[in-house]
Motif scaffolding. Structure first.
Motif, PDB file in Angstrom:
ATOM      1  N   GLU A 128      -1.174   4.009   8.963  1.00 43.89           N
ATOM      2  CA  GLU A 128      -2.437   3.583   8.364  1.00 43.89           C
ATOM      3  C   GLU A 128      -2.213   2.679   7.162  1.00 43.89           C
ATOM      4  OE1 GLU A 128      -6.635   5.541   6.697  1.00 43.89           O
ATOM      5  OE2 GLU A 128      -5.076   6.788   7.597  1.00 43.89           O
ATOM      6  N   GLY A 129      -1.204   3.007   6.337  1.00 43.57           N
ATOM      7  CA  GLY A 129      -0.904   2.162   5.186  1.00 43.57           C
ATOM      8  C   GLY A 129      -0.417   0.788   5.596  1.00 43.57           C
TER       9      GLY A 129
ATOM     10  N   GLU B  80      -4.077  -5.920   7.110  1.00 40.20           N
ATOM     11  CA  GLU B  80      -5.461  -6.375   7.094  1.00 40.20           C
ATOM     12  C   GLU B  80      -5.808  -7.046   5.775  1.00 40.20           C
ATOM     13  OE1 GLU B  80      -9.172  -7.269   8.375  1.00 40.20           O
ATOM     14  OE2 GLU B  80      -7.463  -6.539   9.535  1.00 40.20           O
ATOM     15  N   LEU B  81      -5.369  -6.463   4.668  1.00 36.83           N
ATOM     16  CA  LEU B  81      -5.607  -7.068   3.355  1.00 36.83           C
ATOM     17  C   LEU B  81      -4.933  -8.438   3.264  1.00 36.83           C
ATOM     18  CD1 LEU B  81      -5.103  -3.932   1.071  1.00 36.83           C
ATOM     19  CD2 LEU B  81      -7.246  -5.168   1.418  1.00 36.83           C
ATOM     20  N   TYR B  82      -3.714  -8.529   3.768  1.00 32.47           N
ATOM     21  CA  TYR B  82      -2.998  -9.809   3.761  1.00 32.47           C
ATOM     22  C   TYR B  82      -3.760 -10.865   4.568  1.00 32.47           C
ATOM     23  CZ  TYR B  82       0.360 -13.362   5.154  1.00 32.47           C
ATOM     24  OH  TYR B  82       0.971 -14.561   5.404  1.00 32.47           O
ATOM     25  N   ASN B  83      -4.245 -10.488   5.745  1.00 30.86           N
ATOM     26  CA  ASN B  83      -4.952 -11.446   6.601  1.00 30.86           C
ATOM     27  C   ASN B  83      -6.214 -11.968   5.928  1.00 30.86           C
ATOM     28  OD1 ASN B  83      -3.046 -11.187   8.645  1.00 30.86           O
ATOM     29  ND2 ASN B  83      -4.164  -9.558   9.690  1.00 30.86           N
ATOM     30  N   VAL B  84      -6.957 -11.072   5.272  1.00 30.04           N
ATOM     31  CA  VAL B  84      -8.186 -11.496   4.604  1.00 30.04           C
ATOM     32  C   VAL B  84      -7.865 -12.414   3.430  1.00 30.04           C
ATOM     33  CG1 VAL B  84     -10.171 -10.718   3.263  1.00 30.04           C
ATOM     34  CG2 VAL B  84      -9.498  -9.468   5.318  1.00 30.04           C
ATOM     35  N   LEU B  85      -6.891 -12.037   2.603  1.00 28.72           N
ATOM     36  CA  LEU B  85      -6.516 -12.870   1.458  1.00 28.72           C
ATOM     37  C   LEU B  85      -6.020 -14.237   1.907  1.00 28.72           C
ATOM     38  CD1 LEU B  85      -4.657 -10.187  -0.700  1.00 28.72           C
ATOM     39  CD2 LEU B  85      -6.912 -11.180  -1.157  1.00 28.72           C
ATOM     40  N   ASN B  86      -5.222 -14.257   2.957  1.00 21.78           N
ATOM     41  CA  ASN B  86      -4.675 -15.513   3.450  1.00 21.78           C
ATOM     42  C   ASN B  86      -5.772 -16.419   4.000  1.00 21.78           C
ATOM     43  OD1 ASN B  86      -2.159 -17.097   4.277  1.00 21.78           O
ATOM     44  ND2 ASN B  86      -3.202 -16.879   6.238  1.00 21.78           N
TER      45      ASN B  86
ATOM     46  N   CYS C  75       0.865  -1.189   0.000  1.00 22.52           N
ATOM     47  CA  CYS C  75       0.000   0.000   0.000  1.00 22.52           C
ATOM     48  C   CYS C  75       0.897   1.233   0.000  1.00 22.52           C
ATOM     49  CB  CYS C  75      -0.919   0.001   1.213  1.00 22.52           C
ATOM     50  SG  CYS C  75      -2.046  -1.404   1.302  1.00 22.52           S
ATOM     51  N   SER C  76       1.312   1.643  -1.175  1.00 18.21           N
ATOM     52  CA  SER C  76       2.238   2.766  -1.296  1.00 18.21           C
ATOM     53  C   SER C  76       1.529   4.082  -1.013  1.00 18.21           C
ATOM     54  CB  SER C  76       2.847   2.780  -2.700  1.00 18.21           C
ATOM     55  OG  SER C  76       3.589   3.962  -2.894  1.00 18.21           O
TER      56      SER C  76
END
Length: 287
Positions: free
Chosen positions: A98-99, A105-111, A86-87
């Motif tokens: 925040e980034g 959070e995105l990683y946790n959901v995808l995983n 998240c650049s």
């Protein structure tokens, strides 16, 4: 994830529009914004895809495949590993802490959806070369190039985790070859990677107010997300099975609202699966 500040009058205007099934940009509650999909955009990757949502979001996904050893707990399965960047160049919202939190959070959901969901097991089994010895590891890198709107989960899943990037990696071949004594195994071109049963992520929002069940919406903008008191993100595979679910927002959901939001997600996911499959069928297959 939205940090847009709206007045009470602006929020009321958005809510009333959703109740009438007419949003600010002219879409209905179940419409996605127009997006384009490009595959094989990174020559050094085994598979890649780029999804652009007009004037708002641009996400690039690349896949690198390498040989690895299976986990002791899952000797018959391969591996998938995600990295989300998240650049701060994509949005001022991604600066600093925040980034980093959003990336985690995105990683946790995808995983949880693609590596631990109900449909993940059969997919990961296809990445096994020799049980307990060799498997394929898919390194999936997600780079957010631009983000001025919501529904990041949905767009990321459309850009690589469901079809385009994985499907463009279909020429990565799998297999095994051993010497006469069976002591040596190496990868050989005998099969194809094609994880067509991967789920799509769908985000269904419920805006603040006494909205009827048909008032739930998908592909929310940042302004609509700021009016939302609850969001439900879940993965749906082509067979309609839910492989993961996560709720966001401070308000609780009644059983009626939860059921209605799930039904909306099923309908939208079915349409998205069909649309992506059709679009990919129009792209010439590279040898």
């Amino acid at each position: 994830m939205a940090n847009v500040v709206l007045s009470e009058a602006e929020k009321l205007f958005l809510v009333h529009g959703v109740e009438q099934n007419c949003r600010n940009d002219g879409r209905t509650c179940l419409d996605y914004r127009e997006f384009s999909v490009s595959t094989d955009v990174v020559s050094s990757a085994n598979g890649s895809a780029r999804v652009r949502v007009e004037g708002s979001t641009d996400i690039l996904v690349g896949i690198k495949v390498e040989l690895d050893s299976p986990s002791i707990k899952t000797p018959k399965q391969g591996k998938i590993d995600f990295f989300v960047d998240c650049s701060a160049l994509a949005s001022p919202r991604f600066e600093g802490r925040e980034g980093r939190e959003l990336g985690t959070e995105l990683y946790n959901v995808l995983n949880s959806v693609y590596c631990q969901g109900s449909t993940a097991v059969s997919n990961l089994n296809k990445l096994c070369i020799v049980e307990g010895k060799h498997c394929w590891l898919l390194n999936i890198d997600v780079v957010i190039l631009e983000c001025s709107a919501g529904s990041l989960y949905d767009i990321i899943s459309m850009s690589g985790c469901r079809n385009p990037a994985l499907d463009s990696s279909r020429r990565v071949r799998l297999g095994e070859r051993g010497d006469p004594r069976g002591q040596r195994h190496e990868p050989e071109s005998t099969a194809l990677v094609r994880l067509l049963s991967c789920p799509l992520l769908v985000t269904v929002c419920k805006l603040a107010g006494q909205l009827r069940s048909s008032g739930h919406l998908v592909d929310a903008t940042l302004e609509e997300e700021s009016c939302s008191n609850a969001q439900l993100v879940f993965g749906v595979d082509p067979k309609g099975q839910v492989s993961g679910c996560r709720k966001y927002g401070s308000h609780s959901l009644s059983f009626t609202s939860l059921t209605s939001m799930l039904q909306v997600g099923y309908e939208v996911a079915e349409q998205l699966h069909a649309t992506l499959k059709h679009q990919l069928s129009l792209i010439p297959e590279k040898i």
